[in-house]
Write a protein that holds these residues in place. Sequence first.
Motif, PDB file in Angstrom:
ATOM      1  N   ASP A 195      -2.407   9.041  -5.089  1.00 55.03           N
ATOM      2  CA  ASP A 195      -2.125   9.060  -3.647  1.00 55.03           C
ATOM      3  C   ASP A 195      -0.854   9.818  -3.302  1.00 55.03           C
ATOM      4  O   ASP A 195      -0.481   9.908  -2.128  1.00 55.03           O
ATOM      5  CB  ASP A 195      -2.005   7.626  -3.123  1.00 55.03           C
ATOM      6  CG  ASP A 195      -3.344   6.905  -3.154  1.00 55.03           C
ATOM      7  OD1 ASP A 195      -4.378   7.602  -3.175  1.00 55.03           O
ATOM      8  OD2 ASP A 195      -3.349   5.665  -3.175  1.00 55.03           O
ATOM      9  N   GLY A 196      -0.167  10.346  -4.309  1.00 49.71           N
ATOM     10  CA  GLY A 196       1.024  11.146  -4.066  1.00 49.71           C
ATOM     11  C   GLY A 196       2.326  10.384  -4.081  1.00 49.71           C
ATOM     12  O   GLY A 196       3.361  10.918  -3.664  1.00 49.71           O
ATOM     13  N   SER A 198       5.636   8.938  -5.676  1.00 47.48           N
ATOM     14  CA  SER A 198       6.512   9.251  -6.805  1.00 47.48           C
ATOM     15  C   SER A 198       6.766   8.003  -7.635  1.00 47.48           C
ATOM     16  O   SER A 198       6.413   6.887  -7.249  1.00 47.48           O
ATOM     17  CB  SER A 198       7.843   9.818  -6.303  1.00 47.48           C
ATOM     18  OG  SER A 198       8.536   8.852  -5.521  1.00 47.48           O
TER      19      SER A 198
END
Length: 299
Positions: A195-196, A198
């Motif tokens: 989902d991006g 970090s």
Amino acid sequence: MTATTAITTRGAKAAAPRRRAGQGFDWGQPIVYLVALAVAAIAVGPVLYVFISGFRTNPDFFTNPAGMPDPWTADNYVRVLTNPTFWNQVLASTVTALGTTLGVMLFGVMAAFVIARYDFKGRQLLYAMFTTGLLFPLTISILPLTVLLRQLNLFGSWWGLIIPQVAFALPTTIIILVPFLRAIPGELEDAAMVDGTSRIGFFWRIMVPLSMPALMTVGVLAFVGSWNAYLLPLFVLQAGGAGSDSYTLPLGVQFFSTANGQDTTGVLSYTALAMLPAILFFTLAEKRIVGGLQGAVKG
């Protein structure tokens, strides 16, 4: 039909004694209850004695130390509660306990996350070093700690007390948090990366909320440990030249008892009020402690 009924009746009669036998009196239960009550009396009895003795006058206490107040009087508690030094010491204990708790939770969860979720050379050695910290007695570190705090100009200050308390509480914190964080499925991290999110975002948004039961456990233990600490404040604050208004409550009790050695019931009331916040805090947070430790054991 008759034969079937007879077989059923005989089977029911044969099963009934077995059920009654299984429901017989268990002689082990009263022993367990008696032992539990004895342990509770040993633990709670002295605390109740201190609280009740604070409602006595000194002549009444010396006449019958084991008796009940006659008459009941709240003068000792009123005198302590109207003493500005007492409230300054409450402030000192609150600030140092909250600072220690926040430091333990923040640094503990960050260190435990690295040890639990990252595979790197020396990880087990690092974890073993934290575990070995449980075997490191405070008394051995007093001299080098005093020298270090003097060099950092923290000797005799609240920061000079908070930082060492955080350091000494980290081994227990790491041992509780690492198994808890390891038990969180790795699929959550994979899904977050897709989902991006970090690694830092995954840590703050997912890992920290999921580890709140264990974090509350270590936080409560750190708060109560800091509130009841005596030896470290004795060396950092009293030996560091701090005034009595900057003492934590355990030091305040010792200072008050020294200055009012003949006022036994006043000392007992001061002690009772100093214990009360830690007892209430620990009682209210007891379920969170048990839940966090259960999660760590399962992990």
